[in-house]
Motif scaffolding. Sequence first.
Motif, short mmCIF file in Angstrom:
data_model
loop_
_atom_site.label_atom_id
_atom_site.label_comp_id
_atom_site.label_asym_id
_atom_site.label_seq_id
_atom_site.Cartn_x
_atom_site.Cartn_y
_atom_site.Cartn_z
N LEU A 114 10.82 16.06 -14.17
CA LEU A 114 10.43 14.68 -13.89
C LEU A 114 9.42 14.18 -14.91
CD1 LEU A 114 10.56 12.20 -12.10
CD2 LEU A 114 8.88 13.27 -10.57
N ILE A 115 8.44 15.02 -15.24
CA ILE A 115 7.44 14.65 -16.25
C ILE A 115 8.12 14.44 -17.60
CG2 ILE A 115 5.36 15.40 -17.47
CD1 ILE A 115 4.67 17.09 -14.97
N THR A 116 9.06 15.33 -17.94
CA THR A 116 9.81 15.21 -19.19
C THR A 116 10.58 13.90 -19.25
OG1 THR A 116 10.04 17.61 -19.42
CG2 THR A 116 11.64 16.26 -20.59
N ALA A 117 11.24 13.55 -18.15
CA ALA A 117 11.99 12.29 -18.10
C ALA A 117 11.06 11.10 -18.29
CB ALA A 117 12.74 12.18 -16.77
N CYS A 118 9.87 11.17 -17.70
CA CYS A 118 8.88 10.08 -17.86
C CYS A 118 8.47 9.94 -19.33
CB CYS A 118 7.65 10.37 -17.01
SG CYS A 118 7.89 10.17 -15.24
N ALA A 119 8.25 11.08 -20.00
CA ALA A 119 7.87 11.04 -21.41
C ALA A 119 8.98 10.44 -22.26
CB ALA A 119 7.52 12.44 -21.91
N GLY A 120 10.24 10.73 -21.91
CA GLY A 120 11.36 10.20 -22.66
C GLY A 120 11.49 8.70 -22.54
N ILE A 121 11.19 8.15 -21.35
CA ILE A 121 11.23 6.69 -21.16
C ILE A 121 10.15 6.03 -22.02
CG2 ILE A 121 10.86 4.82 -19.50
CD1 ILE A 121 13.55 6.21 -19.19
N GLY A 122 8.93 6.59 -21.99
CA GLY A 122 7.89 6.17 -22.92
C GLY A 122 7.24 4.84 -22.64
N THR A 123 7.39 4.28 -21.43
CA THR A 123 6.67 3.05 -21.07
C THR A 123 5.31 3.42 -20.51
OG1 THR A 123 7.57 3.02 -18.83
CG2 THR A 123 8.84 1.90 -20.55
N TYR A 124 4.42 2.44 -20.40
CA TYR A 124 3.08 2.78 -19.92
C TYR A 124 3.11 3.22 -18.46
CZ TYR A 124 2.35 -1.78 -17.54
OH TYR A 124 2.42 -2.86 -16.70
N GLU A 125 4.07 2.68 -17.66
CA GLU A 125 4.15 3.13 -16.26
C GLU A 125 4.61 4.58 -16.18
OE1 GLU A 125 5.97 -1.17 -15.48
OE2 GLU A 125 6.18 0.28 -17.11
N SER A 126 5.60 4.94 -17.00
CA SER A 126 6.12 6.30 -16.95
C SER A 126 5.10 7.31 -17.46
CB SER A 126 7.42 6.41 -17.74
OG SER A 126 7.21 6.24 -19.13
N ILE A 127 4.33 6.95 -18.48
CA ILE A 127 3.30 7.85 -19.00
C ILE A 127 2.18 8.01 -17.97
CG2 ILE A 127 1.59 8.22 -20.82
CD1 ILE A 127 4.53 8.68 -21.62
N TRP A 128 1.82 6.92 -17.30
CA TRP A 128 0.82 6.98 -16.22
C TRP A 128 1.29 7.98 -15.15
CZ3 TRP A 128 0.88 5.95 -10.96
CH2 TRP A 128 -0.35 5.79 -10.34
N SER A 129 2.56 7.86 -14.76
CA SER A 129 3.11 8.77 -13.75
C SER A 129 3.11 10.21 -14.24
CB SER A 129 4.55 8.35 -13.42
OG SER A 129 4.61 7.03 -12.96
#
Length: 637
Positions: free
Chosen positions: A361-376
């Motif tokens: 899940l963290i990896t997927a967030c990093a791949g999206i790369g938006t500020y919301e996903s990085i915050w998560s």
Amino acid sequence: MTEIILLIFLPLLVALILLLTREEKYTNAVIKLSVIFIGALAIGVAFKYYNNPNRFHFINNDLVSLIMILIEIAMTIYIISYSLKSRKGLTALLSFISLVLMIWVEMNGQETSFDLEHHLFIDKLSIIMVLIIAIIGGSICVYAISYMKDFHSIHKEVRDRKNVFFSIMFIFLSAMFGIVLSNDLTWIYFFWEITTLSSFLLIKYTETKEAVNNAFTALYMNLIGGVCFAIAIIYLRVNFNIWDLKGIISLASENSKALTIPAILIAIACFSKSAQLPFSKWILGAMVAPTPSSALLHSSTMVKAGVYLLIRISPILSGNIAGDLVSFIGGITFVLMSIIAISQNDAKKVLAYSTMANLGLITACAGIGTYESIWSAILLIIFHSVSKSLMFLSVGATEHVIGSRDIEDMHGLIIKLPEMALMMAIGIAGMFLAPFGMLISKWAALKSFIDSRNIVIVLLIAYGSAATLFYWTKWLGKIAAVRHKNDRVKCTVKRGEWSVLIAQAVITIVLCFLYPLVSKVLIVPFIHEMFNISEVNIISQANQEILTIMLAVIVVLPFGMRFLTSRGENISSIYMAGVNSGDDKKFYSAYGDKKSLYLSSWYMNNIFGEKKLLPIGIYISLIIIIGFSAYAIGGIL
């Protein structure tokens, strides 16, 4: 700058002292005092550089580079010799290739006109990681003192090398400090490879055939990632004259497409380090090692290095083929590992699969790369570190008391061993309730995936979240089951282990209630710097108030469970069609035989078993990596 250097080199000094110390009382004193000092130093560094992030130039760079090369040569010689002795030619070859690549980098580095100004740096994300490594990693080292003593009293067939075990743990801490505080890519690579060798040594600690084989699996998978990392460094130097992380980020805004190839190579290195598909098998094999090493690998070292680096390079992942690759691999790992966890009855395996899932899940967030996903992603790292460490240590302590880590043997643990059941309940609540699981972090991550219009990832996260809820509640229900006339088991957990368990349980609860403060003080300022934006709106104030109230569940559930099962009220006998023998433990069959009552969860191994789904995940992820890489190379050419 002195504090930063001390933070990296002090654990190395402690490791050397522990290696030379054989007296148990001196070893214990060194570990406890060192952990206190390292923790205080980390907190001091956090306060000193919070409002004054800095970058540090290392004056004797040539000397440091020479020392690093010599250490890398020594590590390579050890790996090659041990590999050849064990007839593991692949690991020997991979280690040799890595060394040749890095020697080439160092030999050709002086010919460029670029002068790396800052080798070390610290910012808000570095501060977060430093605190996790020092506090959670340090507490695991303290826990290991009592645990390893019990371990060797139970496993007399294992050669007692506790001083070596403790020494490697501190080397691990040093390497992790080096990774999160380095800006120079070759320095990051150097510390990266130290974590690889350290994990190998910890996994093979018992020196059984299974342990050695599993250690080699971890070694060759991480060496594959190391080779990819080394090639990425060479690619960046030859084509862009980039030597550092900051250089990658600065170029990302100008020409992120040109960085696709090194981004994919670094991503593959991160996949291997964080046990993402197709490199997931090594972390399962790591379960043969003593519990403190598992807790250290999963919570504050090793696997966190991969997702940390992905977050660092997320600006060059956002909106391109490399980012899509990272998101798909993370999403597939999340859903498959969550589903496979349903079929596991070994507690450490459930924890291993849940670790891989949530790192996905963290990896997927990093791949999206938006500020919301990085915050998560950052919030997930924080709470996963604390809750997962508490869970591993609780399982390890429970195994020593009841002689098993089978979840079925934990039936009624709230009555048999209420103290440990409470610790587990807090850890489980922290994992699948607020804020780690179904609420804040995952909600923000899901929102960022929806905003990115990646429907496939949204579906993967939704189904993975449902599976997560299933296996955690099943485990919690097993612990909380109350059976009439259940026998109480004497708790033999040592005082040192209890102090760590209670401390981590308190940290888990406090962090859950103070997550808005953690976000405001540490995560949001980093988001400001990373994305150069003035305002970050993740969750509205009204929703934050509602979610904070919901966080009370993490206290109400474990302590309420403990209170309700300790009131001493009469419990009605279990109805078994009139054949109950009277003790709620046995019944008479139709033939008049007295048989024991046994209730078991349904693990659906024939549907969700690892032998069925894990190979599928490995093949799918390999196809995705090869396909995306080929497409990227074709687009660049």
